[in-house]
Design a protein around this motif. Sequence first.
Motif, PDB file in Angstrom:
ATOM      1  N   GLY A 142     -19.050  61.773 -56.966  1.00 26.00           N
ATOM      2  CA  GLY A 142     -20.400  62.124 -56.564  1.00 26.00           C
ATOM      3  C   GLY A 142     -20.403  63.295 -55.598  1.00 26.00           C
ATOM      4  N   PRO A 143     -21.562  63.934 -55.398  1.00 25.14           N
ATOM      5  CA  PRO A 143     -21.626  65.156 -54.589  1.00 25.14           C
ATOM      6  C   PRO A 143     -21.324  64.962 -53.107  1.00 25.14           C
ATOM      7  N   LEU A 144     -21.461  63.747 -52.576  1.00 29.45           N
ATOM      8  CA  LEU A 144     -21.210  63.542 -51.153  1.00 29.45           C
ATOM      9  C   LEU A 144     -19.754  63.191 -50.846  1.00 29.45           C
ATOM     10  N   LEU A 145     -18.946  62.957 -51.869  1.00 31.53           N
ATOM     11  CA  LEU A 145     -17.573  62.531 -51.600  1.00 31.53           C
ATOM     12  C   LEU A 145     -16.757  63.640 -50.934  1.00 31.53           C
ATOM     13  N   ALA A 146     -16.830  64.862 -51.474  1.00 31.70           N
ATOM     14  CA  ALA A 146     -16.036  65.956 -50.915  1.00 31.70           C
ATOM     15  C   ALA A 146     -16.407  66.264 -49.472  1.00 31.70           C
ATOM     16  N   PRO A 147     -17.694  66.339 -49.103  1.00 32.71           N
ATOM     17  CA  PRO A 147     -18.006  66.572 -47.694  1.00 32.71           C
ATOM     18  C   PRO A 147     -17.483  65.481 -46.760  1.00 32.71           C
ATOM     19  N   VAL A 148     -17.435  64.236 -47.233  1.00 30.26           N
ATOM     20  CA  VAL A 148     -16.974  63.139 -46.392  1.00 30.26           C
ATOM     21  C   VAL A 148     -15.454  63.143 -46.262  1.00 30.26           C
ATOM     22  N   LEU A 149     -14.746  63.276 -47.387  1.00 30.62           N
ATOM     23  CA  LEU A 149     -13.282  63.197 -47.363  1.00 30.62           C
ATOM     24  C   LEU A 149     -12.607  64.521 -47.015  1.00 30.62           C
ATOM     25  N   GLY A 150     -13.326  65.633 -47.186  1.00 34.02           N
ATOM     26  CA  GLY A 150     -12.717  66.926 -46.906  1.00 34.02           C
ATOM     27  C   GLY A 150     -11.810  67.423 -48.004  1.00 34.02           C
ATOM     28  N   VAL A 151     -11.962  66.881 -49.206  1.00 37.99           N
ATOM     29  CA  VAL A 151     -11.159  67.321 -50.344  1.00 37.99           C
ATOM     30  C   VAL A 151     -12.008  67.195 -51.597  1.00 37.99           C
TER      31      VAL A 151
ATOM     32  N   ASP B 189      -4.025  65.431 -44.443  1.00 43.18           N
ATOM     33  CA  ASP B 189      -5.427  65.389 -44.035  1.00 43.18           C
ATOM     34  C   ASP B 189      -6.043  64.013 -44.268  1.00 43.18           C
ATOM     35  N   ALA B 190      -5.545  63.285 -45.266  1.00 42.78           N
ATOM     36  CA  ALA B 190      -6.069  61.942 -45.519  1.00 42.78           C
ATOM     37  C   ALA B 190      -5.768  61.033 -44.326  1.00 42.78           C
ATOM     38  N   ARG B 191      -4.552  61.099 -43.814  1.00 46.87           N
ATOM     39  CA  ARG B 191      -4.181  60.279 -42.645  1.00 46.87           C
ATOM     40  C   ARG B 191      -4.980  60.678 -41.412  1.00 46.87           C
ATOM     41  N   ALA B 192      -5.249  61.979 -41.275  1.00 48.53           N
ATOM     42  CA  ALA B 192      -5.973  62.454 -40.108  1.00 48.53           C
ATOM     43  C   ALA B 192      -7.444  62.062 -40.163  1.00 48.53           C
ATOM     44  N   ARG B 193      -8.022  62.067 -41.349  1.00 48.42           N
ATOM     45  CA  ARG B 193      -9.463  61.837 -41.469  1.00 48.42           C
ATOM     46  C   ARG B 193      -9.808  60.350 -41.528  1.00 48.42           C
TER      47      ARG B 193
ATOM     48  N   LEU C 294     -13.177  53.927 -42.177  1.00 47.77           N
ATOM     49  CA  LEU C 294     -13.704  54.695 -41.063  1.00 47.77           C
ATOM     50  C   LEU C 294     -13.223  56.133 -41.179  1.00 47.77           C
ATOM     51  N   ILE C 295     -14.153  57.072 -41.123  1.00 41.20           N
ATOM     52  CA  ILE C 295     -13.841  58.487 -41.289  1.00 41.20           C
ATOM     53  C   ILE C 295     -14.112  59.227 -39.988  1.00 41.20           C
ATOM     54  N   ASP C 296     -13.156  60.029 -39.542  1.00 42.56           N
ATOM     55  CA  ASP C 296     -13.334  60.902 -38.386  1.00 42.56           C
ATOM     56  C   ASP C 296     -13.675  62.288 -38.914  1.00 42.56           C
ATOM     57  N   HIS C 297     -14.979  62.577 -39.017  1.00 35.24           N
ATOM     58  CA  HIS C 297     -15.412  63.843 -39.615  1.00 35.24           C
ATOM     59  C   HIS C 297     -15.470  64.925 -38.536  1.00 35.24           C
ATOM     60  N   PRO C 298     -14.980  66.148 -38.841  1.00 34.12           N
ATOM     61  CA  PRO C 298     -14.884  67.187 -37.806  1.00 34.12           C
ATOM     62  C   PRO C 298     -16.230  67.637 -37.248  1.00 34.12           C
ATOM     63  N   THR C 299     -17.312  67.514 -38.007  1.00 32.29           N
ATOM     64  CA  THR C 299     -18.621  67.931 -37.497  1.00 32.29           C
ATOM     65  C   THR C 299     -19.635  66.796 -37.449  1.00 32.29           C
ATOM     66  N   ALA C 300     -19.538  65.833 -38.346  1.00 33.34           N
ATOM     67  CA  ALA C 300     -20.500  64.727 -38.375  1.00 33.34           C
ATOM     68  C   ALA C 300     -20.088  63.582 -37.456  1.00 33.34           C
ATOM     69  N   GLY C 301     -18.854  63.594 -36.939  1.00 34.75           N
ATOM     70  CA  GLY C 301     -18.395  62.533 -36.071  1.00 34.75           C
ATOM     71  C   GLY C 301     -17.877  61.319 -36.829  1.00 34.75           C
ATOM     72  N   ARG C 302     -17.911  60.146 -36.195  1.00 35.62           N
ATOM     73  CA  ARG C 302     -17.393  58.914 -36.801  1.00 35.62           C
ATOM     74  C   ARG C 302     -18.359  58.417 -37.874  1.00 35.62           C
ATOM     75  N   LEU C 303     -17.833  58.215 -39.080  1.00 34.42           N
ATOM     76  CA  LEU C 303     -18.597  57.676 -40.199  1.00 34.42           C
ATOM     77  C   LEU C 303     -17.998  56.333 -40.592  1.00 34.42           C
ATOM     78  N   GLU C 304     -18.852  55.333 -40.784  1.00 36.01           N
ATOM     79  CA  GLU C 304     -18.385  53.983 -41.095  1.00 36.01           C
ATOM     80  C   GLU C 304     -18.943  53.549 -42.448  1.00 36.01           C
TER      81      GLU C 304
END
Length: 278
Positions: free
Chosen positions: A133-142, A159-163, A223-233
């Motif tokens: 889906g279109p939101l997957l890449a912005p969330v995962l960074g890939v 990057d997967a381990r970092a995010r 749990l995702i640590d997004h560089p601009t959106a912050g913590r995503l759960e």
Amino acid sequence: MPSELGAFLRSRRDRLTPAQAGITPVPGPRRVPGLRKEELARLVGLSPDHYSRVEQGRQRTMPDDVVEALARALRLDDVERAHLRDLAAPSRRWDAGWEAPQRADPGLLRLMTALTHVPTLLLGRRGEVLAAGPLLAPVLGVDLQSGESFVRWLFLDADARARIVNWPDFAAAAVGALRYEVGRHPRDRRLLALVDELRAADPDVARWWDDRGVADRTSVAKLIDHPTAGRLEFGIEAVSVPHDPEQRLVVYTVEPDSPTERALWLRLVSTQWGHSPS
């Protein structure tokens, strides 16, 4: 040499003490962390010699009633019970069509189209991407393309381990899911090669694999640590269809009116945050 069936039984036997099993221990010094073979055999109603043949790989199949007795005695959960059944009666039939590329199920694709407000991913055999889906890449960074391996990204991309904040928990569940799939498809050469590749490349995979834990990918937190959106759960839920259980629609669910839901909404109505890996 112990079979996969025997090794799995030994791993589950080692984690269960006589007290937990509700039996009186066999007298004498103990050289195992959990149940002795003769204690488990007594619980199941087998002779010690019969059970030893199973665990040592000298008997590679078991009737259903023995499987169920072992599952009850070892306190297996539903996923472990299903895995034990697969190991106790391995499929001897191999469909040559299994190696053919999968096509995304049209019904699951339509469902993805209706879920544009959350990240979605359609996975096929061996964790291969069928659609995203279109939101997957912005969330995962890939930007995972059709045919790429989600599990390779998960374990081999730094990057997967970092995010992914809870990467160890999520990744351990992914290894358990791979073991579950190997039990279902023990003759899938590409799946076995993928497991060997990941075990050789990542000591965490090798350690989790040797623990012989199994897992189902139907529900897990992420749990995702997004560089601009912050913590995503997210709560990760997987949906399959009866006519093609080898495909799973993975949906990143969010709590209503949560910071994660608001961040996703902002991404939908603006270009506030991108999806380049950080």
